[in-house]
Each structure stands twice: as C-alpha cells, then as structure tokens.
Design a protein around this motif. Structure first.
Motif, PDB file in Angstrom:
ATOM      1  N   GLU A  23       0.840  -1.186   0.000  1.00  0.00           N
ATOM      2  CA  GLU A  23       0.000   0.000   0.000  1.00  0.00           C
ATOM      3  C   GLU A  23       0.879   1.241   0.000  1.00  0.00           C
ATOM      4  O   GLU A  23       1.887   1.290   0.698  1.00  0.00           O
ATOM      5  CB  GLU A  23      -0.894  -0.018   1.236  1.00  0.00           C
ATOM      6  N   ARG A  24       0.480   2.215  -0.808  1.00  0.00           N
ATOM      7  CA  ARG A  24       1.263   3.458  -0.886  1.00  0.00           C
ATOM      8  C   ARG A  24       0.316   4.649  -0.877  1.00  0.00           C
ATOM      9  O   ARG A  24      -0.521   4.792  -1.765  1.00  0.00           O
ATOM     10  CB  ARG A  24       2.101   3.467  -2.159  1.00  0.00           C
ATOM     11  N   PRO A  25       0.444   5.528   0.128  1.00  0.00           N
ATOM     12  CA  PRO A  25      -0.363   6.742   0.139  1.00  0.00           C
ATOM     13  C   PRO A  25       0.276   7.829  -0.726  1.00  0.00           C
ATOM     14  O   PRO A  25       1.488   8.000  -0.735  1.00  0.00           O
ATOM     15  CB  PRO A  25      -0.372   7.155   1.611  1.00  0.00           C
ATOM     16  N   LEU A  26      -0.548   8.529  -1.482  1.00  0.00           N
ATOM     17  CA  LEU A  26      -0.085   9.632  -2.317  1.00  0.00           C
ATOM     18  C   LEU A  26      -0.852  10.889  -1.915  1.00  0.00           C
ATOM     19  O   LEU A  26      -2.024  11.052  -2.255  1.00  0.00           O
ATOM     20  CB  LEU A  26      -0.330   9.326  -3.798  1.00  0.00           C
ATOM     21  N   PRO A  27      -0.213  11.789  -1.170  1.00  0.00           N
ATOM     22  CA  PRO A  27      -0.930  12.983  -0.707  1.00  0.00           C
ATOM     23  C   PRO A  27      -1.235  13.952  -1.847  1.00  0.00           C
ATOM     24  O   PRO A  27      -0.456  14.095  -2.783  1.00  0.00           O
ATOM     25  CB  PRO A  27       0.032  13.604   0.299  1.00  0.00           C
ATOM     26  N   SER A  28      -2.386  14.587  -1.745  1.00  0.00           N
ATOM     27  CA  SER A  28      -2.780  15.633  -2.678  1.00  0.00           C
ATOM     28  C   SER A  28      -2.726  16.948  -1.900  1.00  0.00           C
ATOM     29  O   SER A  28      -3.421  17.114  -0.898  1.00  0.00           O
ATOM     30  CB  SER A  28      -4.195  15.367  -3.191  1.00  0.00           C
ATOM     31  N   ILE A  29      -1.895  17.864  -2.360  1.00  0.00           N
ATOM     32  CA  ILE A  29      -1.648  19.096  -1.617  1.00  0.00           C
ATOM     33  C   ILE A  29      -1.987  20.304  -2.489  1.00  0.00           C
ATOM     34  O   ILE A  29      -1.530  20.412  -3.618  1.00  0.00           O
ATOM     35  CB  ILE A  29      -0.179  19.161  -1.157  1.00  0.00           C
ATOM     36  N   TYR A  30      -2.822  21.180  -1.933  1.00  0.00           N
ATOM     37  CA  TYR A  30      -3.143  22.440  -2.604  1.00  0.00           C
ATOM     38  C   TYR A  30      -2.062  23.452  -2.232  1.00  0.00           C
ATOM     39  O   TYR A  30      -1.793  23.683  -1.055  1.00  0.00           O
ATOM     40  CB  TYR A  30      -4.524  22.930  -2.154  1.00  0.00           C
ATOM     41  N   THR A  31      -1.435  24.013  -3.248  1.00  0.00           N
ATOM     42  CA  THR A  31      -0.386  24.996  -2.983  1.00  0.00           C
ATOM     43  C   THR A  31      -0.805  26.354  -3.514  1.00  0.00           C
ATOM     44  O   THR A  31      -1.129  26.514  -4.677  1.00  0.00           O
ATOM     45  CB  THR A  31       0.953  24.588  -3.635  1.00  0.00           C
ATOM     46  N   ASN A  32      -0.817  27.295  -2.641  1.00  0.00           N
ATOM     47  CA  ASN A  32      -1.089  28.677  -2.990  1.00  0.00           C
ATOM     48  C   ASN A  32      -0.003  29.483  -2.286  1.00  0.00           C
ATOM     49  O   ASN A  32       1.131  29.476  -2.724  1.00  0.00           O
ATOM     50  CB  ASN A  32      -2.496  29.089  -2.564  1.00  0.00           C
ATOM     51  N   ASN A  33      -0.313  30.110  -1.195  1.00  0.00           N
ATOM     52  CA  ASN A  33       0.713  30.761  -0.387  1.00  0.00           C
ATOM     53  C   ASN A  33       1.296  29.776   0.624  1.00  0.00           C
ATOM     54  O   ASN A  33       2.336  30.035   1.217  1.00  0.00           O
ATOM     55  CB  ASN A  33       0.153  31.980   0.356  1.00  0.00           C
ATOM     56  N   GLU A  34       0.577  28.671   0.846  1.00  0.00           N
ATOM     57  CA  GLU A  34       1.036  27.635   1.764  1.00  0.00           C
ATOM     58  C   GLU A  34       0.605  26.282   1.213  1.00  0.00           C
ATOM     59  O   GLU A  34      -0.200  26.194   0.303  1.00  0.00           O
ATOM     60  CB  GLU A  34       0.464  27.864   3.163  1.00  0.00           C
ATOM     61  N   ASN A  35       1.176  25.221   1.766  1.00  0.00           N
ATOM     62  CA  ASN A  35       0.809  23.867   1.353  1.00  0.00           C
ATOM     63  C   ASN A  35      -0.322  23.364   2.243  1.00  0.00           C
ATOM     64  O   ASN A  35      -0.159  23.245   3.452  1.00  0.00           O
ATOM     65  CB  ASN A  35       2.010  22.927   1.469  1.00  0.00           C
ATOM     66  N   ILE A  36      -1.455  23.053   1.619  1.00  0.00           N
ATOM     67  CA  ILE A  36      -2.629  22.606   2.368  1.00  0.00           C
ATOM     68  C   ILE A  36      -2.984  21.188   1.906  1.00  0.00           C
ATOM     69  O   ILE A  36      -3.358  20.994   0.748  1.00  0.00           O
ATOM     70  CB  ILE A  36      -3.827  23.545   2.136  1.00  0.00           C
ATOM     71  N   PRO A  37      -2.851  20.190   2.801  1.00  0.00           N
ATOM     72  CA  PRO A  37      -3.245  18.833   2.413  1.00  0.00           C
ATOM     73  C   PRO A  37      -4.762  18.742   2.263  1.00  0.00           C
ATOM     74  O   PRO A  37      -5.502  19.138   3.158  1.00  0.00           O
ATOM     75  CB  PRO A  37      -2.744  17.966   3.562  1.00  0.00           C
ATOM     76  N   VAL A  38      -5.216  18.248   1.120  1.00  0.00           N
ATOM     77  CA  VAL A  38      -6.661  18.174   0.875  1.00  0.00           C
ATOM     78  C   VAL A  38      -7.178  16.740   0.773  1.00  0.00           C
ATOM     79  O   VAL A  38      -8.348  16.491   1.021  1.00  0.00           O
ATOM     80  CB  VAL A  38      -7.070  18.972  -0.379  1.00  0.00           C
ATOM     81  N   ALA A  39      -6.316  15.808   0.404  1.00  0.00           N
ATOM     82  CA  ALA A  39      -6.748  14.420   0.271  1.00  0.00           C
ATOM     83  C   ALA A  39      -5.524  13.520   0.139  1.00  0.00           C
ATOM     84  O   ALA A  39      -4.411  13.993  -0.080  1.00  0.00           O
ATOM     85  CB  ALA A  39      -7.654  14.238  -0.940  1.00  0.00           C
ATOM     86  N   THR A  40      -5.768  12.238   0.281  1.00  0.00           N
ATOM     87  CA  THR A  40      -4.724  11.240   0.066  1.00  0.00           C
ATOM     88  C   THR A  40      -5.293  10.134  -0.810  1.00  0.00           C
ATOM     89  O   THR A  40      -6.343   9.569  -0.495  1.00  0.00           O
ATOM     90  CB  THR A  40      -4.247  10.644   1.404  1.00  0.00           C
ATOM     91  N   LEU A  41      -4.629   9.850  -1.896  1.00  0.00           N
ATOM     92  CA  LEU A  41      -4.971   8.723  -2.753  1.00  0.00           C
ATOM     93  C   LEU A  41      -4.182   7.530  -2.230  1.00  0.00           C
ATOM     94  O   LEU A  41      -2.971   7.627  -2.027  1.00  0.00           O
ATOM     95  CB  LEU A  41      -4.589   9.016  -4.204  1.00  0.00           C
TER      96      LEU A  41
END
Length: 73
Positions: A23-41
C-alpha cells in the motif's frame, strides 16, 4: 484504490484488502501561499496477483537435465 479527504471521509473504488498487499499513500496538496493537504490517494497492489503474474510469465526450467545424472546422498 481509495481516497481519503482532509475530514477523513473515504471512498473506495475496489475491494479494500488488509492482507497480502503493498500500500502506498499519495498525498494531494493544494499549494497557494502555503501547502494545504486536501486528500490522500491510497494505491494498493495485491501481492497474490503479482506473484501469480510472475509465476505464469516466468520461464519454466526443469531441475533435471537429460545430459547429467546427479545423485544426492
């Protein structure tokens, strides 16, 4: 495969297994002025399926050779 959002809700797109997997988690990160984790595949690979695939595609060799007579005592 599954997706877990930042509120820990999960969606599964196949049968989720707990044994004989990689199993391998792949984080989904929203980057604007900061890195915001939004989900993990979360990807999964079934080790039994991988083993069967490798076994079915491996060259088949006999342990015994007709040219040699090997004896173990």
């Amino acid at each position: 495969m599954s997706i877990r959002d930042d509120s820990n809700q999960e969606w599964h797109f196949d049968e989720y297994k707990k044994t004989a997997i990689i199993e391998r988690p792949l984080p989904s990160i929203y980057t604007n002025n900061e890195n915001i984790p939004v989900a993990t595949l979360i990807e999964q690979a079934d080790l039994n399926v991988i083993y069967d695939h490798l076994d079915n595609n491996a060259p088949k060799h006999s342990v015994y050779s007709s040219s040699f007579n090997i004896c173990h005592y």
